[in-house]
Design an enzyme around this catalytic site. Structure first.
Site, PDB file in Angstrom:
ATOM      1  CB  SER A 141     -10.759  -3.980   9.974  1.00 31.51           C
ATOM      2  OG  SER A 141     -10.527  -4.356   8.634  1.00 31.51           O
ATOM      3  CE1 TYR A 154     -14.318  -8.571   9.228  1.00 33.01           C
ATOM      4  CE2 TYR A 154     -13.383  -6.998   7.679  1.00 33.01           C
ATOM      5  CZ  TYR A 154     -13.273  -7.759   8.831  1.00 33.01           C
ATOM      6  OH  TYR A 154     -12.128  -7.687   9.593  1.00 33.01           O
TER       7      TYR A 154
HETATM    8  N1  LIG Z   1      -6.786 -11.319   9.604  1.00 36.40           N
HETATM    9  C1  LIG Z   1      -6.949 -10.149   9.016  1.00 36.40           C
HETATM   10  O1  LIG Z   1      -6.499  -9.944   7.880  1.00 36.40           O
HETATM   11  C2  LIG Z   1      -7.682  -9.047   9.721  1.00 36.40           C
HETATM   12  C3  LIG Z   1      -7.606  -7.752   9.201  1.00 36.40           C
HETATM   13  C4  LIG Z   1      -8.242  -6.705   9.871  1.00 36.40           C
HETATM   14  C5  LIG Z   1      -8.944  -6.966  11.032  1.00 36.40           C
HETATM   15  N2  LIG Z   1      -9.016  -8.249  11.506  1.00 36.40           N
HETATM   16  C6  LIG Z   1      -9.792  -8.475  12.729  1.00 36.40           C
HETATM   17  O2  LIG Z   1      -8.976  -9.118  13.699  1.00 36.40           O
HETATM   18  C7  LIG Z   1      -9.836  -9.749  14.646  1.00 36.40           C
HETATM   19  C8  LIG Z   1      -9.279 -11.127  14.953  1.00 36.40           C
HETATM   20  O3  LIG Z   1      -9.287 -11.928  13.805  1.00 36.40           O
HETATM   21  P1  LIG Z   1      -8.049 -12.844  13.345  1.00 36.40           P
HETATM   22  O4  LIG Z   1      -7.714 -12.434  11.966  1.00 36.40           O
HETATM   23  O5  LIG Z   1      -7.011 -12.865  14.387  1.00 36.40           O
HETATM   24  O6  LIG Z   1      -8.807 -14.265  13.211  1.00 36.40           O
HETATM   25  P2  LIG Z   1      -8.643 -15.642  14.004  1.00 36.40           P
HETATM   26  O7  LIG Z   1      -9.768 -16.507  13.538  1.00 36.40           O
HETATM   27  O8  LIG Z   1      -7.249 -16.168  13.869  1.00 36.40           O
HETATM   28  O9  LIG Z   1      -8.901 -15.246  15.527  1.00 36.40           O
HETATM   29  C9  LIG Z   1     -10.191 -14.920  15.961  1.00 36.40           C
HETATM   30  C10 LIG Z   1     -10.499 -15.662  17.246  1.00 36.40           C
HETATM   31  O10 LIG Z   1     -11.814 -15.272  17.654  1.00 36.40           O
HETATM   32  C11 LIG Z   1     -12.509 -16.429  18.085  1.00 36.40           C
HETATM   33  N3  LIG Z   1     -13.934 -16.235  17.925  1.00 36.40           N
HETATM   34  C12 LIG Z   1     -14.641 -16.097  16.763  1.00 36.40           C
HETATM   35  N4  LIG Z   1     -15.934 -15.968  17.020  1.00 36.40           N
HETATM   36  C13 LIG Z   1     -16.072 -16.027  18.357  1.00 36.40           C
HETATM   37  C14 LIG Z   1     -17.182 -15.953  19.232  1.00 36.40           C
HETATM   38  N5  LIG Z   1     -18.439 -15.849  18.763  1.00 36.40           N
HETATM   39  N6  LIG Z   1     -16.962 -16.016  20.579  1.00 36.40           N
HETATM   40  C15 LIG Z   1     -15.697 -16.174  21.064  1.00 36.40           C
HETATM   41  N7  LIG Z   1     -14.619 -16.261  20.283  1.00 36.40           N
HETATM   42  C16 LIG Z   1     -14.801 -16.185  18.955  1.00 36.40           C
HETATM   43  C17 LIG Z   1     -11.977 -17.562  17.224  1.00 36.40           C
HETATM   44  O11 LIG Z   1     -12.176 -18.837  17.837  1.00 36.40           O
HETATM   45  C18 LIG Z   1     -10.503 -17.185  17.085  1.00 36.40           C
HETATM   46  O12 LIG Z   1      -9.713 -17.797  18.091  1.00 36.40           O
HETATM   47  C19 LIG Z   1     -11.234  -9.771  14.032  1.00 36.40           C
HETATM   48  O13 LIG Z   1     -12.020  -8.769  14.657  1.00 36.40           O
HETATM   49  C20 LIG Z   1     -10.973  -9.408  12.583  1.00 36.40           C
HETATM   50  O14 LIG Z   1     -12.083  -8.772  11.976  1.00 36.40           O
HETATM   51  C21 LIG Z   1      -8.393  -9.289  10.900  1.00 36.40           C
END
Ligand SMILES: NC(=O)c1ccc[n+]([C@@H]2O[C@H](COP(=O)([O-])OP(=O)(O)OC[C@H]3O[C@@H](n4cnc5c(N)ncnc54)[C@H](O)[C@@H]3O)[C@@H](O)[C@H]2O)c1
Length: 274
Positions: A141, A154
């Site tokens: 991230s 975070y």
């Molecule tokens: N969305 C953003 O702006 C952003 C920015 C930078 C980094 N990220 C990173 O991207 C990654 C994915 O996040 P996203 O934004 O796609 O969110 P999202 O919630 O759409 O997807 C995350 C998925 O992980 C699953 N999940 C969460 N906790 C879990 C657990 N304990 N065991 C199994 N599955 C689990 C959820 O059910 C979900 O399907 C994360 O690591 C997040 O920190 C997101």
């Protein structure tokens, strides 16, 4: 499809039921890979296309991760690419807004999923990755490098993932390449910690609120005028997983964050924001 960059490869994506994990899973599929997804949300898993191996589990459980790796190898014969990705956000909760008890519980939850989840995924997968001389592509991230991409929990958890990436690249060399994509803000269903009552909040809803209130950029979106959908961030995941195109790359992170490092989170008012 033939001629994809990941033809014949087998990938496992944690948290691949939604958001960037899902987008990467579908893109890998389109590039010719066979794909398995581990997610804790059964509904999200049901929404994956046929052909993707959906495994329900929690990334905090070593057993669930070992099961996911074994199921992947049983179905597809091997594992070439692991994408540790499942995570939650802390919705910018500052240390000044939380009690010690709240911080303690949220710390365990955020670090349990964001950091331990990555450690355990690598532990479960490394033997298979050594066997194929495969690779790991972690979701990092902007918060792996900069402040204000979240609160202290975070930010610390994503900095920790950068440390894991570097140490795993060292420990698993020369057999397994370990790289990451540091994405910026994306319109996803990223949730908050249950321990803070934020499990039903989604980042997409925050974006929508901000857009409705007339903010030019949704929160956390730095400088791209477009490119906030997770699909727009998948290219570097393909590049880093590709043996032909990244075979000499390990310990590296591709920032796909719209340039936060050079321009900060906001376009300067009336300034250089073209
Ligand atoms: N969305 C953003 O702006 C952003 C920015 C930078 C980094 N990220 C990173 O991207 C990654 C994915 O996040 P996203 O934004 O796609 O969110 P999202 O919630 O759409 O997807 C995350 C998925 O992980 C699953 N999940 C969460 N906790 C879990 C657990 N304990 N065991 C199994 N599955 C689990 C959820 O059910 C979900 O399907 C994360 O690591 C997040 O920190 C997101």
């Amino acid at each position: 499809m033939t001629g994809g960059w990941l033809e014949g490869e087998v990938a496992l994506v944690t948290g691949g039921g939604s958001g960037i994990g899902r987008a990467v899973a579908l893109r890998y599929l389109a590039e010719g890979a066979s794909v398995a997804v581990l997610d804790r949300d059964a509904e999200q898993l049901d929404g994956l296309p046929e052909g993707v191996l959906a495994v329900r589990g929690d990334v905090r459980s070593p057993d669930d991760l070992h099961h996911a790796v074994a199921a992947t190898v049983e179905r597809f014969g091997k594992l070439d690419v692991l994408v540790p990705n499942a995570g939650i956000w802390d919705y910018h909760r500052s240390v000044t807004r939380l009690t010690g008890k709240e911080l303690s519980e949220a710390f365990d939850e955020v670090f349990g999923i964001n950091v331990k989840g990555y450690v355990l995924a690598v532990e479960a997968a490394w033997r298979e990755l050594v066997a194929t001389r495969g690779s790991i592509v972690m979701t990092l991230s902007n918060a792996s490098f900069h402040t204000d991409g979240g609160g202290s929990l975070y930010t610390a958890s994503k900095h920790a993932c950068l440390g894991l990436l570097r140490q795993f690249a060292y420990e698993l060399a020369p057999r397994v390449r370990v790289n990451g994509v540091a994405t910026g803000g994306m319109r996803t269903r990223l949730r908050g910690p249950e321990s803070l009552g934020l499990q039903d909040r989604t980042l997409a809803a925050s974006f929508a609120r901000n857009e409705a209130s007339g903010d030019r950029q949704p929160p956390l979106i730095p400088l791209y005028d477009s490119g906030v959908e997770p699909e727009d961030f998948t290219g570097p995941y393909v590049l880093l997983a590709s043996r032909a195109n990244s075979g000499t790359v390990t310990g590296a992170v591709i920032p796909a964050d719209g340039g936060i490092a050079v321009r900060g989170f906001r376009t300067p008012a009336g300034g250089a924001g073209l």
